[in-house]
Design a protein around this motif. Structure first.
Motif: not given
Length: 477
Positions: A331-334, A371-376, A380-385, A429-430
């Motif tokens: 999240l920090a990077i995106v 807004i869109l990219q942090p939501c992605k 992505m992070a939690m879904g991959n986990c 999309m958001i």
């Protein structure tokens, strides 16, 4: 953490997991960054042909993404099982799973490539590509699509290699493939060194040649990725039990990925209804967005590999906490990257096109990207986990429902029917990414699969559904 001479990283030996995450992530980032750069170079070079050509490439690549998921499904599921088996010390099973994953992906890839090569024109019309763009679509769909099996082979080989912990090998291969592709693009598109100008056909030839070379290198790397060398005759390997495990974990992954890409394809077809300028603007902006998300995506992929290893080794405490570490870093990077895009987006869009109307359309969407990219990233992070621990059916159900109703349905309702255009589509999309992200976060916090696995490891007794205690973290990982 230690690494073997062949580059395989023993993730489960990492104390905190922090070093392991970054060591896994940076080669994945370089590889994905170069793939994104490859797409950007393609877009810039194609834009020198025409904005119409860019529109064709944009919508065609969405189709390719959708079809690629059909034959990379086994690669994704096999990759998770490879990481889990290595984490638990069952290296021979990991080797067999890798071989079957590559074989299945390759067979399906050949079938898809043949269909694209033979039926490019009907497919172009089904995508609502206008009549004037059909000749360009024919060239791109026939020849780039005809070589799509190479993408499937690269994806399956790369996934198997990365999930052993060796993320550097695919990265080096990606560097070489990108350099070759860029050089061939320049030579073939513009007719350098006395060769004829091939235009969009040059992109097609360059794609196939560079990808073929990449597959050859990855095959060599794959052969030595496990404790026992993989030889050509080993591709006859088949284990009904292990293949069944691949299928069980893969088919939800496949439906999940296919649903996402098909939803994007549907949205692109809506953009085609809005007009060529809107379609081109979205294609250019999508390229820029990819750069914003690249490092975050690499963090999410590295987190998945690490958590699958930890889960296989029954280090549940580290697996649970590692997911949040992955999320916070991503999240920090995106967020930082998307802020830079917001500030310099107009200038960056100018590198792709001089059409001020297209640039204005793209600029109007930059604020929504904040807004869109942090939501992605959350999704992505939690879904991959969840995928890493085998909870793939939940992510599949959530994705299909949300993308169908909110993503596609909402985009048509607000973007087309209500006349809100690209802004309406982006808002949907958001909403889709946010809904999925919050649901997978809630699932991870519930620890259902982690607690069940801990109970099985302790004695095989199932955990009653009413127990929501944190007893898991009173145990030693």
């Amino acid at each position: 953490m230690s690494a073997t001479g062949e580059g395989r990283v023993e993730l489960v030996k990492s104390g905190s997991g922090r070093v392991g995450l970054w060591m896994l992530a940076w080669p994945i980032f370089i590889e994905i960054f170069l793939q994104t750069l490859l797409g950007t170079v393609d877009t810039i070079m194609v834009s020198r042909i025409s904005d119409d050509a860019v529109a064709v490439v944009g919508i065609s690549n969405q189709l390719f993404g959708a079809l690629t998921t059909l034959f990379t499904t086994f690669a994704g599921g096999a990759g998770i099982l490879i990481a889990q088996r290595i984490g638990s010390g069952r290296h021979e099973d990991a080797r067999k799973i890798a071989i079957m994953g590559v074989t299945a992906s390759s067979v399906l890839g050949f079938a898809v490539s043949i269909l694209l090569f033979l039926f490019s024109d009907p497919i172009a019309r089904a995508l609502h590509i206008s009549g004037g763009l059909i000749p360009l679509a024919h060239v791109y769909l026939t020849y780039v699509g005809g070589g799509l099996f190479l993408v499937g082979m690269s994806a399956s080989l790369g996934s198997a290699i990365r999930n052993t912990g060796n993320t550097r090998g695919p990265m080096y291969t990606g560097v070489a493939v990108n350099v070759i592709h860029i050089i061939l693009n320049y030579i073939l598109i513009f007719g350098m060194f006395g060769l004829p100008e091939m235009g969009l056909g040059g992109i097609a030839v360059s794609n196939v040649v560079s990808r073929l070379l990449g597959v050859v290198v990855l095959l060599y790397m794959f052969s030595g990725a496990f404790e026992r060398t993989i030889r050509l005759r080993d591709f006859r390997t088949f284990s009904k039990k292990l293949f069944g495990e691949i299928v069980r974990i893969s088919w939800p992954l496949g439906l999940n990925s296919s649903s996402w890409v098909l939803s994007q394809l549907a949205i692109y077809s809506f953009l085609a209804l809005l007009g060529a300028k809107e379609l081109a603007a979205r294609t250019y902006l999508n390229t820029l967005e990819s750069f914003c998300f690249t490092l975050g995506y690499a963090i999410a992929m590295a987190g998945q590999i690490q958590i699958a290893h930890l889960f296989g080794a029954r280090q549940m405490k580290e697996a649970y906490r590692g997911a949040y570490r992955t999320l916070y870093i991503g999240l920090a990077i995106v967020s930082a990257n998307v802020l830079l895009l917001f500030l310099f987006g107009r200038t960056l869009l100018g590198f792709f096109t001089a059409d001020q109307e297209i640039i204005s359309i793209g600029v109007s969407l930059l604020a929504l990207n904040l807004i869109l990219q942090p939501c992605k990233m959350l999704n992505m992070a939690m879904g991959n986990c969840l995928n890493a621990i085998g909870d793939t059916r939940y992510t599949m159900v959530v994705s299909i429902i949300s993308m169908s109703l909110i993503g596609v349905g909402g985009s048509y309702l607000f973007g087309i029917s209500a006349g809100w255009g690209l802004v309406g589509i982006y808002c949907c999309m958001i909403a889709d990414e946010a809904a999925r992200g919050l649901l997978v976060l809630r699932r991870w916090r519930g620890q259902k699969v982690l607690r069940e696995a801990e109970a099985q490891a302790a004695g095989g007794q199932p955990v009653r559904s009413g127990k929501r205690s944190k007893v898991l973290f009173k145990m030693e990982g």
